[in-house]
Scaffold this motif. Structure first.
Motif, PDB file in Angstrom:
ATOM      1  N   ARG A 196      28.697 -21.582 -15.404  1.00 21.87           N
ATOM      2  CA  ARG A 196      28.623 -20.506 -17.028  1.00 21.87           C
ATOM      3  C   ARG A 196      26.436 -20.861 -17.026  1.00 21.87           C
ATOM      4  NH1 ARG A 196      29.460 -18.234 -21.667  1.00 21.87           N
ATOM      5  NH2 ARG A 196      31.363 -17.601 -20.731  1.00 21.87           N
TER       6      ARG A 196
ATOM      7  N   ARG B  46      25.552 -18.378 -14.758  1.00 27.53           N
ATOM      8  CA  ARG B  46      25.168 -17.051 -15.856  1.00 27.53           C
ATOM      9  C   ARG B  46      24.266 -17.199 -16.685  1.00 27.53           C
ATOM     10  NH1 ARG B  46      31.785 -16.608 -16.705  1.00 27.53           N
ATOM     11  NH2 ARG B  46      31.484 -14.973 -18.441  1.00 27.53           N
TER      12      ARG B  46
ATOM     13  N   PHE C  75      17.669 -12.222 -14.813  1.00 30.96           N
ATOM     14  CA  PHE C  75      18.364 -11.411 -14.284  1.00 30.96           C
ATOM     15  C   PHE C  75      18.096 -11.556 -13.004  1.00 30.96           C
ATOM     16  CE2 PHE C  75      15.097  -9.585 -18.150  1.00 30.96           C
ATOM     17  CZ  PHE C  75      17.412  -8.862 -19.085  1.00 30.96           C
ATOM     18  N   THR C  76      18.406 -12.868 -12.037  1.00 35.82           N
ATOM     19  CA  THR C  76      17.630 -12.829 -10.701  1.00 35.82           C
ATOM     20  C   THR C  76      19.422 -13.412 -10.410  1.00 35.82           C
ATOM     21  OG1 THR C  76      17.270 -14.961 -11.705  1.00 35.82           O
ATOM     22  CG2 THR C  76      15.791 -14.025 -10.706  1.00 35.82           C
ATOM     23  N   TYR C  77      20.145 -12.312 -10.774  1.00 38.94           N
ATOM     24  CA  TYR C  77      21.645 -12.404 -10.395  1.00 38.94           C
ATOM     25  C   TYR C  77      22.046 -12.742  -9.134  1.00 38.94           C
ATOM     26  CZ  TYR C  77      22.778 -10.207 -14.819  1.00 38.94           C
ATOM     27  OH  TYR C  77      22.045  -9.821 -16.175  1.00 38.94           O
TER      28      TYR C  77
ATOM     29  N   TYR D 188      23.257 -16.764  -8.048  1.00 37.42           N
ATOM     30  CA  TYR D 188      24.972 -16.981  -7.752  1.00 37.42           C
ATOM     31  C   TYR D 188      25.117 -17.754  -6.021  1.00 37.42           C
ATOM     32  CZ  TYR D 188      27.232 -14.645 -11.305  1.00 37.42           C
ATOM     33  OH  TYR D 188      27.549 -14.322 -12.822  1.00 37.42           O
TER      34      TYR D 188
ATOM     35  N   ASP E 197      28.452  -9.666 -18.865  1.00 35.12           N
ATOM     36  CA  ASP E 197      27.529 -10.641 -17.773  1.00 35.12           C
ATOM     37  C   ASP E 197      27.561  -9.982 -17.048  1.00 35.12           C
ATOM     38  OD1 ASP E 197      26.705 -13.189 -17.368  1.00 35.12           O
ATOM     39  OD2 ASP E 197      28.661 -13.220 -16.657  1.00 35.12           O
TER      40      ASP E 197
ATOM     41  N   PHE F   3      23.337  -5.845 -16.358  1.00 35.28           N
ATOM     42  CA  PHE F   3      21.913  -5.014 -15.696  1.00 35.28           C
ATOM     43  C   PHE F   3      22.079  -5.020 -14.481  1.00 35.28           C
ATOM     44  CE2 PHE F   3      20.935  -7.025 -19.831  1.00 35.28           C
ATOM     45  CZ  PHE F   3      20.215  -6.152 -20.194  1.00 35.28           C
ATOM     46  N   ALA F   4      22.990  -6.279 -13.867  1.00 38.21           N
ATOM     47  CA  ALA F   4      23.115  -6.108 -11.982  1.00 38.21           C
ATOM     48  C   ALA F   4      23.927  -4.755 -11.321  1.00 38.21           C
ATOM     49  CB  ALA F   4      23.761  -7.694 -11.915  1.00 38.21           C
TER      50      ALA F   4
ATOM     51  N   GLU G 290      21.165  -1.910 -11.511  1.00 33.47           N
ATOM     52  CA  GLU G 290      20.200  -2.424 -10.588  1.00 33.47           C
ATOM     53  C   GLU G 290      20.781  -1.391  -9.106  1.00 33.47           C
ATOM     54  OE1 GLU G 290      19.229  -6.429 -11.200  1.00 33.47           O
ATOM     55  OE2 GLU G 290      17.407  -6.051  -9.341  1.00 33.47           O
TER      56      GLU G 290
ATOM     57  N   LYS H 204      12.681  -5.383 -15.552  1.00 33.02           N
ATOM     58  CA  LYS H 204      13.427  -5.786 -14.226  1.00 33.02           C
ATOM     59  C   LYS H 204      13.606  -4.070 -14.442  1.00 33.02           C
ATOM     60  CE  LYS H 204      14.472  -9.054 -11.823  1.00 33.02           C
ATOM     61  NZ  LYS H 204      14.440  -9.252 -11.010  1.00 33.02           N
ATOM     62  N   TYR H 205      13.827  -3.944 -15.987  1.00 29.63           N
ATOM     63  CA  TYR H 205      14.507  -2.199 -15.957  1.00 29.63           C
ATOM     64  C   TYR H 205      14.023  -1.025 -16.099  1.00 29.63           C
ATOM     65  CZ  TYR H 205      17.266  -5.262 -15.004  1.00 29.63           C
ATOM     66  OH  TYR H 205      18.318  -7.077 -14.595  1.00 29.63           O
TER      67      TYR H 205
ATOM     68  N   ILE I  13      26.549 -14.542 -24.497  1.00 31.31           N
ATOM     69  CA  ILE I  13      25.373 -15.063 -23.507  1.00 31.31           C
ATOM     70  C   ILE I  13      24.641 -13.888 -22.803  1.00 31.31           C
ATOM     71  CG2 ILE I  13      27.405 -14.617 -20.990  1.00 31.31           C
ATOM     72  CD1 ILE I  13      26.782 -16.739 -19.739  1.00 31.31           C
TER      73      ILE I  13
ATOM     74  N   THR J 107      27.989 -20.502 -25.493  1.00 26.67           N
ATOM     75  CA  THR J 107      27.403 -19.388 -25.086  1.00 26.67           C
ATOM     76  C   THR J 107      28.730 -19.028 -24.823  1.00 26.67           C
ATOM     77  OG1 THR J 107      27.216 -20.167 -23.066  1.00 26.67           O
ATOM     78  CG2 THR J 107      24.583 -19.059 -24.158  1.00 26.67           C
TER      79      THR J 107
END
Lengths: 261, 247
Positions: A216, A219, A226-228, A232, B75, B78-79, B82, B102-103, B139, B157
């Motif tokens: 979490r 996340r 936004f740096t997924y 991860y 969750d 946005f990824a 992308e 970013k978008y 979240i 969250t």
């Protein structure tokens, strides 16, 4: 029974631990994975402090919570598993029935649902903090699996061992504690280690009830920055390092108790 | 080997037909996290409904696009855009400078703000009054970011905003921050909650929703902006606001 005799019985099969073939040499699979993961994180942080260093700085309290939930759940699950396992082999029909029902019901419900249920459904009756209900839910689930491991371990001990102990004049309880269980532990330990690792990884499911565990925290970081992908990657490596760390401990414990293989 | 080559040829031919069939009007897939009533949620017939959905349908019609909705967890939403899993997001997404970096966003289509919901017995009227207590939010939402700004308040969250309200109903947290329309739905219109919760104060941020597309997809942004302008000119958005009881 004299202490001398007792000691002898416990010590049956004890001898020098023999290293397994896979553990020989400088480059074992474990070392490559463990130091590889640490090296990768170190390299990422060094080459791109933003975002990797920021991620590393953000998650430590999540790691602490993951440890807390895992260790709490495993200790509780071992106790539940031992009771359940003994219940499953008990001749007492009530005790046996309750243990069997518990195993059948819990094994048939996904862990995520159980966590959710214990937190929200029980929450309407007693207010249990999120981390505690996470520990309880994980322990209740893994206790059932552990019970089966314990049962299988005890049943794997040859009947002659029990008969021999009884003929030495031990009663049922002494036989179980001094003869059967010490031997069963050797059989039980590898699958328990397996369950432990599985539990550690499944602890990531508790983030559904807003427990701020490692996943979490990751996340939360990812969803704001936004740096997924980067987040991860780090989370996966941290889980890997923790898992390998525990698998080493379990490996050492296994060798301590292992009979010549 | 020959059979394989024939098969490939047939497949390629088939693919040509399929893509030709979809050439006009352009079909786009739009992601939405359908857990945010009345903007987007799943109704009793398992269909995604809400203001955003109606609005997007109207925009697509004006822009000559064919739209399919995809229910996606917030969750990672946005990824997904992308990674090209869908073409756009309409999911009560507030336009923020961080997200704009970013978008790409369309022009804003609704003005809203964050608002605090607390149990009826709570005396405080803003987040800062809840010092030492836990406040929930979904979240990655602007609500969560607002709670985080207040020192001394612990942010919890949740994957869905509904879970935060459920936790507050169980007495585990002292407040929930979310977008005003959603707060109104949960605090005043949901039977189970309307006797337990109240909205305190006024919305304390000024935000605007926009439709999100992948960075650099200027064509789609232009097309959607054209649609939004047409919808606003025809006053369709005013009708939709009335339908979904937005202010």
């Amino acid at each position: 029974m004299s202490t001398e005799a007792k000691k002898q019985i416990i010590d049956v099969g004890d001898g020098a631990a023999i290293p397994r073939k896979s553990d020989r040499g400088l480059f074992t699979a474990w070392r490559i994975a463990f130091f590889g993961a640490i090296g990768t994180i170190a390299y990422l942080v060094w080459s791109k402090p933003d975002p990797y260093l920021n991620i590393i700085k953000f998650v430590p309290d999540g790691i602490a919570v993951t440890f807390q939930v895992t260790l709490g759940a495993i200790l509780l699950a071992i106790v539940i598993g031992l009771i359940t396992g003994l219940g499953r082999i008990s001749k007492n029909r009530f005790f046996n029935g309750v243990a069997s029902l518990y195993v059948e019901v819990i094994r048939g419900i996904p862990l995520l649902v159980q966590i959710f249920y214990i937190y929200y459904a029980l929450g309407t009756i007693v207010k249990v903090p999120a981390v505690l209900s996470a520990i309880i839910a994980m322990a209740v689930c893994y206790g059932a699996y552990m019970g089966e491991v314990v049962r299988a371990g005890i049943e794997s001990i040859a009947k002659g061992q029990r008969e021999a102990a009884l003929s030495l004049g031990m009663n049922g309880r002494q036989t179980m504690i001094h003869v059967i269980l010490p031997q069963a532990v050797k059989v039980i330990l590898p699958p328990v280690g397996n369950e432990f690792i599985a539990l550690l990884k499944d602890s990531s499911l508790v983030s559904i009830i807003a427990v701020a565990d490692l996943l979490r925290r990751g996340r939360e970081y990812a969803s704001e920055s936004f740096t997924y992908f980067e987040t991860y990657t780090v989370i996966a490596l941290i889980y890997l390092i923790i898992t390998l760390f525990f698998s080493k401990i379990i490996g050492v414990m296994e060798e301590r108790v292992s009979v010549n293989k | 080997m020959k059979a394989l080559r024939t098969l490939t040829a047939v497949l390629a031919l088939g693919l040509c037909f399929v893509s030709a069939a979809f050439a006009a009007p352009k079909a786009i897939t739009v992601a939405s996290d359908a857990t945010w009533p009345p903007m987007e949620f799943v109704d009793a017939n398992k269909k995604i409904v809400g203001f955003d959905i109606d609005f997007m349908t109207a925009v697509a019609k004006e822009a000559g696009l064919q739209v399919t909705f995809k229910n996606t967890a917030w969750d990672g939403i946005f990824a997904g855009v992308e990674a090209g899993q869908y073409d756009a997001i309409i999911s009560s997404v507030t336009i923020t400078p961080e997200r704009q970096a970013k978008y790409d966003f369309t022009n804003p289509y609704v003005q809203i703000g964050q608002i605090l919901v607390v149990p009826k017995a709570e005396k405080g009227s803003k987040i800062a009054d809840l010092k030492g207590k836990k406040v929930g939010a979904q979240i990655g939402t602007t609500g969560a970011m607002e709670v985080k700004k207040v020192a001394g308040v612990e942010l919890k969250t949740y994957d869905e905003v509904g879970l935060a309200f459920e936790d507050m109903a169980a007495g585990r947290i002292a407040g929930v921050v979310c977008d005003e329309p959603t707060a109104i739905t949960y605090a005043l219109q949901k039977k189970e909650y309307s006797s337990k919760f109240k909205i305190v104060g006024k919305s304390f941020t000024k935000e605007a929703y926009g439709i999100v597309v992948k960075k650099g997809n200027k064509d789609l942004v232009a097309q959607l902006n054209k649609g939004i302008a047409a919808v606003q000119k025809k006053k369709i958005d005013a009708q939709l606001k009335k339908k979904w009881q937005l202010k």
